[in-house]
Design an enzyme around this catalytic site. Sequence first.
Site, PDB file in Angstrom:
ATOM      1  N   ARG A 151      84.943  -8.313  59.166  1.00 27.04           N
ATOM      2  CA  ARG A 151      85.827  -7.719  58.158  1.00 27.04           C
ATOM      3  C   ARG A 151      87.014  -7.028  58.814  1.00 27.04           C
ATOM      4  NH1 ARG A 151      82.912  -3.853  53.928  1.00 27.04           N
ATOM      5  NH2 ARG A 151      83.025  -2.414  55.685  1.00 27.04           N
ATOM      6  N   LYS A 187      90.205  -3.217  54.626  1.00 28.92           N
ATOM      7  CA  LYS A 187      89.887  -1.802  54.778  1.00 28.92           C
ATOM      8  C   LYS A 187      91.033  -1.121  55.530  1.00 28.92           C
ATOM      9  CE  LYS A 187      85.542   0.647  55.087  1.00 28.92           C
ATOM     10  NZ  LYS A 187      85.200   0.786  53.662  1.00 28.92           N
ATOM     11  N   GLU A 208      86.362  -1.875  41.135  1.00 29.77           N
ATOM     12  CA  GLU A 208      85.435  -1.047  41.915  1.00 29.77           C
ATOM     13  C   GLU A 208      85.930   0.381  41.860  1.00 29.77           C
ATOM     14  OE1 GLU A 208      85.525  -1.325  46.232  1.00 29.77           O
ATOM     15  OE2 GLU A 208      87.416  -2.381  46.185  1.00 29.77           O
TER      16      GLU A 208
HETATM   17  C1  LIG Z   1      84.189   0.552  52.692  1.00 31.71           C
HETATM   18  C2  LIG Z   1      84.395   0.307  51.249  1.00 31.71           C
HETATM   19  C3  LIG Z   1      83.341  -0.100  50.409  1.00 31.71           C
HETATM   20  C4  LIG Z   1      81.895  -0.186  50.864  1.00 31.71           C
HETATM   21  O1  LIG Z   1      81.684  -1.153  51.852  1.00 31.71           O
HETATM   22  P1  LIG Z   1      80.342  -1.167  52.722  1.00 31.71           P
HETATM   23  O2  LIG Z   1      80.583  -2.253  53.701  1.00 31.71           O
HETATM   24  O3  LIG Z   1      79.217  -1.451  51.829  1.00 31.71           O
HETATM   25  O4  LIG Z   1      80.224   0.193  53.332  1.00 31.71           O
HETATM   26  C5  LIG Z   1      83.639  -0.384  49.089  1.00 31.71           C
HETATM   27  N1  LIG Z   1      84.890  -0.255  48.590  1.00 31.71           N
HETATM   28  C6  LIG Z   1      85.919   0.156  49.363  1.00 31.71           C
HETATM   29  C7  LIG Z   1      87.274   0.284  48.756  1.00 31.71           C
HETATM   30  C8  LIG Z   1      85.707   0.450  50.712  1.00 31.71           C
HETATM   31  O5  LIG Z   1      86.731   0.852  51.473  1.00 31.71           O
END
Ligand SMILES: *Cc1c(COP(=O)(O)O)cnc(C)c1O
Length: 337
Positions: A82, A184, A220
Amino acid sequence: MEKKNIDWSSLGFGYIPTDARYVANYKDGAWDAGGLTEKATIEMSECAGVLQYAQTCFEGLKAYTTADGKIVCFRPDLNAARMADSCRRMKMPVFPEERFVEAIVETVRANKQWVPPYGSGATLYLRPFMFGINPVIGVKPATEYQFRVFATPVGPYFKGGIKPLTLRISDLDRAAPKGTGHIKAGLNYAMSLYNIVDAHEQGYDENVYVDSATRTHIEETGGANIIFVTKDGKLVTPKSETILPSITRRSLLQVAKDYLGMEVEERAVALDELESFAECGLCGTAAVISPVGTIVDHGRRIEFAGMGPVIQKLYDTLLGIQMGTVEAPEGWITVIG
Ligand SMILES: *Cc1c(COP(=O)(O)O)cnc(C)c1O
């Protein structure tokens, strides 16, 4: 091995510098050998790319102690992949994925005394990140970068018991179609701060973002993916190109199918259908699943079961896989020591 003298169960989620962190530098088109350092501060130009144009991305994962006393990480290869995706979208050089996992392992090994014991509920949170470090004033990608991993011990997420969350449907957006919602990047968080502070002031725990093009579908929250359970026990999660692909959510989907024999649907979820769900939860590394009690869509309130039977089963199974009390799928657990 002596552990640090810390009351693990009373730790919160804050930064505590540990003994060692990993650093690698990118210059003249190549990464250097990289390695551990004790130095927790960074010196850089006032004109560094990250400071001027926010060229940075990050990851988050945890190391912890399993029931049989091993120190492990959960699916670090997916964090590596990722972060590579994030870097490509941000025009940053990819830190090779095998080296990413090696950097995680080295950082955890050097901070073993900081890995909380099994049963404490605490974990050692790992924060890999990368940023443009050379001076950039005309708008363009930096040419030099730094990749780092630090570790910080964090307390049990559900301190004082599990309290179902109250969310609101947000009027502001976090991600545009064809934008950067799926990677991210720190920038996705910078622009969500106004909205999360406002949500807290209004008495909500989190904002639920909807698709910004039509404002009719659930995406989300600011930092976690959403799952729903239908009244007949199906797991449903929104599908959208602007959602960050949570590793926890992807793991839960597989657990639902392969361990619990559930039907799983990844599809567009309309705001209009919220009343048809019995349970709702937020998923991410920190909490695995946080149960949702209520979503408020302006004048409309939708109630869910909180830690309902299905979310409880999903939570117990994935936590069991992580902690070594339930057999893990091949490759999910990386043993560090
Ligand atoms: C990091 C993140 C998540 C959760 O991801 P995980 O890999 O399960 O920790 C969900 N939404 C956003 C916007 C994020 O930055």
